[in-house]
Scaffold this motif. Structure first.
Motif, PDB file in Angstrom:
ATOM      1  N   ASN A  90       0.786  -1.236   0.000  1.00 24.79           N
ATOM      2  CA  ASN A  90       0.000   0.000   0.000  1.00 24.79           C
ATOM      3  C   ASN A  90       0.820   1.289   0.000  1.00 24.79           C
ATOM      4  OD1 ASN A  90      -2.568  -1.245  -0.205  1.00 24.79           O
ATOM      5  ND2 ASN A  90      -2.446  -1.783   1.952  1.00 24.79           N
ATOM      6  N   PRO A  91       1.891   1.403   0.793  1.00 25.81           N
ATOM      7  CA  PRO A  91       2.658   2.649   0.737  1.00 25.81           C
ATOM      8  C   PRO A  91       3.238   2.943  -0.643  1.00 25.81           C
ATOM      9  CG  PRO A  91       3.180   1.466   2.743  1.00 25.81           C
ATOM     10  CD  PRO A  91       2.344   0.543   1.886  1.00 25.81           C
ATOM     11  N   LEU A  92       3.754   1.912  -1.304  1.00 26.29           N
ATOM     12  CA  LEU A  92       4.314   2.112  -2.639  1.00 26.29           C
ATOM     13  C   LEU A  92       3.215   2.456  -3.647  1.00 26.29           C
ATOM     14  CD1 LEU A  92       6.817   2.166  -4.369  1.00 26.29           C
ATOM     15  CD2 LEU A  92       6.551  -0.290  -4.732  1.00 26.29           C
ATOM     16  N   LYS A  93       2.064   1.818  -3.538  1.00 28.37           N
ATOM     17  CA  LYS A  93       0.939   2.152  -4.410  1.00 28.37           C
ATOM     18  C   LYS A  93       0.517   3.599  -4.203  1.00 28.37           C
ATOM     19  CE  LYS A  93      -1.131  -2.433  -4.768  1.00 28.37           C
ATOM     20  NZ  LYS A  93      -2.302  -3.260  -4.418  1.00 28.37           N
ATOM     21  N   GLN A  94       0.463   4.020  -2.945  1.00 28.45           N
ATOM     22  CA  GLN A  94       0.083   5.389  -2.620  1.00 28.45           C
ATOM     23  C   GLN A  94       1.054   6.375  -3.275  1.00 28.45           C
ATOM     24  OE1 GLN A  94       0.318   6.162   1.592  1.00 28.45           O
ATOM     25  NE2 GLN A  94      -0.849   8.061   1.449  1.00 28.45           N
ATOM     26  N   LEU A  95       2.330   6.139  -3.113  1.00 29.51           N
ATOM     27  CA  LEU A  95       3.350   6.998  -3.696  1.00 29.51           C
ATOM     28  C   LEU A  95       3.279   6.968  -5.228  1.00 29.51           C
ATOM     29  CD1 LEU A  95       5.724   8.857  -3.069  1.00 29.51           C
ATOM     30  CD2 LEU A  95       7.180   6.827  -3.002  1.00 29.51           C
ATOM     31  N   GLY A  96       3.076   5.797  -5.783  1.00 31.57           N
ATOM     32  CA  GLY A  96       2.958   5.661  -7.237  1.00 31.57           C
ATOM     33  C   GLY A  96       1.789   6.456  -7.804  1.00 31.57           C
ATOM     34  N   LYS A  97       0.675   6.479  -7.093  1.00 26.94           N
ATOM     35  CA  LYS A  97      -0.492   7.248  -7.538  1.00 26.94           C
ATOM     36  C   LYS A  97      -0.176   8.734  -7.596  1.00 26.94           C
ATOM     37  CE  LYS A  97      -4.022   4.057  -5.868  1.00 26.94           C
ATOM     38  NZ  LYS A  97      -5.102   3.862  -4.888  1.00 26.94           N
ATOM     39  N   TYR A  98       0.534   9.231  -6.591  1.00 28.68           N
ATOM     40  CA  TYR A  98       0.910  10.651  -6.596  1.00 28.68           C
ATOM     41  C   TYR A  98       1.794  10.959  -7.802  1.00 28.68           C
ATOM     42  CZ  TYR A  98      -0.411  10.485  -1.627  1.00 28.68           C
ATOM     43  OH  TYR A  98      -1.070  10.309  -0.429  1.00 28.68           O
ATOM     44  N   CYS A  99       2.788  10.115  -8.027  1.00 26.18           N
ATOM     45  CA  CYS A  99       3.714  10.328  -9.135  1.00 26.18           C
ATOM     46  C   CYS A  99       2.997  10.247 -10.479  1.00 26.18           C
ATOM     47  CB  CYS A  99       4.855   9.319  -9.086  1.00 26.18           C
ATOM     48  SG  CYS A  99       5.941   9.529  -7.667  1.00 26.18           S
ATOM     49  N   TYR A 100       2.166   9.231 -10.641  1.00 26.52           N
ATOM     50  CA  TYR A 100       1.437   9.058 -11.889  1.00 26.52           C
ATOM     51  C   TYR A 100       0.530  10.243 -12.170  1.00 26.52           C
ATOM     52  CZ  TYR A 100      -1.612   7.114 -15.451  1.00 26.52           C
ATOM     53  OH  TYR A 100      -2.331   6.924 -16.605  1.00 26.52           O
ATOM     54  N   ASP A 101      -0.175  10.698 -11.132  1.00 26.81           N
ATOM     55  CA  ASP A 101      -1.102  11.810 -11.297  1.00 26.81           C
ATOM     56  C   ASP A 101      -0.402  13.076 -11.770  1.00 26.81           C
ATOM     57  OD1 ASP A 101      -3.818  13.052 -10.813  1.00 26.81           O
ATOM     58  OD2 ASP A 101      -2.590  14.270  -9.451  1.00 26.81           O
ATOM     59  N   ARG A 102       0.813  13.299 -11.297  1.00 32.55           N
ATOM     60  CA  ARG A 102       1.527  14.533 -11.615  1.00 32.55           C
ATOM     61  C   ARG A 102       2.625  14.336 -12.646  1.00 32.55           C
ATOM     62  NH1 ARG A 102       1.117  18.456  -7.412  1.00 32.55           N
ATOM     63  NH2 ARG A 102       2.428  19.739  -8.735  1.00 32.55           N
ATOM     64  N   GLY A 103       2.768  13.133 -13.185  1.00 30.67           N
ATOM     65  CA  GLY A 103       3.771  12.885 -14.216  1.00 30.67           C
ATOM     66  C   GLY A 103       5.204  12.893 -13.699  1.00 30.67           C
ATOM     67  N   VAL A 104       5.377  12.526 -12.444  1.00 31.34           N
ATOM     68  CA  VAL A 104       6.716  12.472 -11.853  1.00 31.34           C
ATOM     69  C   VAL A 104       7.296  11.080 -12.085  1.00 31.34           C
ATOM     70  CG1 VAL A 104       8.022  12.597  -9.691  1.00 31.34           C
ATOM     71  CG2 VAL A 104       6.148  14.205 -10.129  1.00 31.34           C
ATOM     72  N   LYS A 105       8.445  11.015 -12.713  1.00 32.53           N
ATOM     73  CA  LYS A 105       9.066   9.724 -13.017  1.00 32.53           C
ATOM     74  C   LYS A 105       9.842   9.228 -11.834  1.00 32.53           C
ATOM     75  CE  LYS A 105       9.308  10.714 -17.857  1.00 32.53           C
ATOM     76  NZ  LYS A 105      10.033  10.754 -19.064  1.00 32.53           N
TER      77      LYS A 105
END
Length: 105
Positions: A90-105
């Motif tokens: 869950n923590p990695l999924k949470q972080l991944g969602k933030y990055c994906y939403d804002r286009g952060v690689k």
């Protein structure tokens, strides 16, 4: 590099001495552990042009956004030490969602 090594040693010492406290308190992890590492890496944690706490994304709020040249280059998501970030996806999924939403690689 010596600054980072010193910061890592200080963080390790804090965790060893206060592990029960940091296991229950995410805010303490942020202020007493994460800040130490960020500062040793040269980030000015008091400058919103570099570090933005509680940065809003379309998927929620990331604990920190790291900014270079006006753009988010990384998000940090803090967790109390009792959270098993290796085995809990869950923590990695949470972080991944933030990055994906804002286009952060």
């Amino acid at each position: 590099m010596n600054n980072l090594i010193g910061a890592i040693e200080r963080v390790k010492s804090k965790v060893s001495k206060h592990s029960e406290f940091h296991s229950k308190n995410e805010e303490a992890v942020k202020q007493q552990l994460i800040f130490e590492i960020l500062e040793s890496l040269g980030w000015d944690i008091k400058n919103p042009d570099e570090v933005r706490p509680e940065d809003k994304t379309g998927m929620g709020r990331a604990d920190y956004a790291l900014i270079l040249n006006g753009s988010v280059v990384a998000y940090l998501e803090a967790k109390k030490l009792s959270i098993d970030i290796v085995n809990d996806p869950n923590p990695l999924k949470q972080l991944g969602k933030y990055c994906y939403d804002r286009g952060v690689k």
